[in-house]
Motif scaffolding. Structure first.
Motif, PDB file in Angstrom:
ATOM      1  N   GLN A 169      63.950  52.688  81.113  1.00  0.00           N
ATOM      2  CA  GLN A 169      62.309  53.060  81.390  1.00  0.00           C
ATOM      3  C   GLN A 169      61.510  52.093  80.489  1.00  0.00           C
ATOM      4  OE1 GLN A 169      62.200  57.205  80.802  1.00  0.00           O
ATOM      5  NE2 GLN A 169      62.273  57.732  82.905  1.00  0.00           N
ATOM      6  N   GLY A 170      61.959  51.967  79.296  1.00  0.00           N
ATOM      7  CA  GLY A 170      61.229  51.015  78.404  1.00  0.00           C
ATOM      8  C   GLY A 170      61.320  49.618  78.904  1.00  0.00           C
ATOM      9  N   VAL A 171      62.503  48.975  79.318  1.00  0.00           N
ATOM     10  CA  VAL A 171      62.682  47.758  79.774  1.00  0.00           C
ATOM     11  C   VAL A 171      61.527  47.487  81.105  1.00  0.00           C
ATOM     12  CG1 VAL A 171      64.137  46.167  81.196  1.00  0.00           C
ATOM     13  CG2 VAL A 171      64.978  47.230  79.073  1.00  0.00           C
ATOM     14  N   GLY A 172      61.795  48.757  81.982  1.00  0.00           N
ATOM     15  CA  GLY A 172      60.913  48.623  83.214  1.00  0.00           C
ATOM     16  C   GLY A 172      59.262  48.359  82.679  1.00  0.00           C
ATOM     17  N   ALA A 173      58.848  49.236  81.953  1.00  0.00           N
ATOM     18  CA  ALA A 173      57.424  49.008  81.176  1.00  0.00           C
ATOM     19  C   ALA A 173      57.401  47.688  80.626  1.00  0.00           C
ATOM     20  CB  ALA A 173      57.341  50.243  80.126  1.00  0.00           C
ATOM     21  N   ALA A 174      58.136  47.174  79.974  1.00  0.00           N
ATOM     22  CA  ALA A 174      57.982  45.948  79.316  1.00  0.00           C
ATOM     23  C   ALA A 174      57.853  44.793  80.305  1.00  0.00           C
ATOM     24  CB  ALA A 174      59.216  45.410  78.460  1.00  0.00           C
ATOM     25  N   LEU A 175      58.670  44.927  81.372  1.00  0.00           N
ATOM     26  CA  LEU A 175      58.570  43.933  82.714  1.00  0.00           C
ATOM     27  C   LEU A 175      57.433  44.149  83.252  1.00  0.00           C
ATOM     28  CD1 LEU A 175      62.205  44.132  83.968  1.00  0.00           C
ATOM     29  CD2 LEU A 175      61.072  42.258  82.904  1.00  0.00           C
ATOM     30  N   ALA A 176      56.792  45.091  83.261  1.00  0.00           N
ATOM     31  CA  ALA A 176      55.445  45.602  84.123  1.00  0.00           C
ATOM     32  C   ALA A 176      54.505  44.836  83.201  1.00  0.00           C
ATOM     33  CB  ALA A 176      55.294  47.079  84.293  1.00  0.00           C
ATOM     34  N   GLY A 177      54.546  45.118  81.779  1.00  0.00           N
ATOM     35  CA  GLY A 177      53.637  44.484  81.174  1.00  0.00           C
ATOM     36  C   GLY A 177      53.428  42.964  80.958  1.00  0.00           C
ATOM     37  N   ALA A 178      54.681  42.371  81.030  1.00  0.00           N
ATOM     38  CA  ALA A 178      54.856  40.929  81.095  1.00  0.00           C
ATOM     39  C   ALA A 178      54.180  40.431  82.215  1.00  0.00           C
ATOM     40  CB  ALA A 178      56.278  40.359  80.744  1.00  0.00           C
ATOM     41  N   MET A 179      54.593  41.120  83.385  1.00  0.00           N
ATOM     42  CA  MET A 179      54.325  40.571  84.686  1.00  0.00           C
ATOM     43  C   MET A 179      52.520  40.567  84.950  1.00  0.00           C
ATOM     44  SD  MET A 179      55.551  41.722  88.398  1.00  0.00           S
ATOM     45  CE  MET A 179      57.084  41.201  88.085  1.00  0.00           C
ATOM     46  N   ALA A 180      51.988  41.701  84.461  1.00  0.00           N
ATOM     47  CA  ALA A 180      50.479  41.860  84.375  1.00  0.00           C
ATOM     48  C   ALA A 180      49.982  40.826  83.399  1.00  0.00           C
ATOM     49  CB  ALA A 180      50.256  43.199  83.845  1.00  0.00           C
ATOM     50  N   GLN A 181      50.618  40.456  82.431  1.00  0.00           N
ATOM     51  CA  GLN A 181      49.878  39.295  81.520  1.00  0.00           C
ATOM     52  C   GLN A 181      49.827  38.107  82.472  1.00  0.00           C
ATOM     53  OE1 GLN A 181      48.717  39.120  78.460  1.00  0.00           O
ATOM     54  NE2 GLN A 181      48.746  41.443  78.544  1.00  0.00           N
ATOM     55  N   LEU A 182      51.000  37.785  83.177  1.00  0.00           N
ATOM     56  CA  LEU A 182      50.978  36.496  84.127  1.00  0.00           C
ATOM     57  C   LEU A 182      50.495  36.514  85.336  1.00  0.00           C
ATOM     58  CD1 LEU A 182      55.187  35.891  83.155  1.00  0.00           C
ATOM     59  CD2 LEU A 182      52.929  34.824  82.057  1.00  0.00           C
TER      60      LEU A 182
END
Length: 56
Positions: free
Chosen positions: A5-18
């Motif tokens: 769940q933490g990895v998914g949230a980090a991926l979502a945040g990184a994707m939102a930055q890009l």
């Protein structure tokens, strides 16, 4: 599960930055649906064996 769940949230945040936040949310939602559909068969209980009919 908690780690993923933490990895998914980090991926979502990184994707939102890009990309845009809307695009990131859409991609993460589609990925979530794909993972759920692929894991669902393993979560279903095994069918019970048919028992012999009872006679009185």
């Amino acid at each position: 599960m908690l780690t993923m769940q933490g990895v998914g949230a980090a991926l979502a945040g990184a994707m939102a930055q890009l990309t845009s936040p809307g695009t990131a949310m859409t991609v993460i939602a589609l990925a979530s649906i794909a993972v759920t559909v692929s894991l669902a068969p393993g979560l279903r209980p095994a069918p019970r064996a048919a028992s012999a009919p009872r006679t009185a």
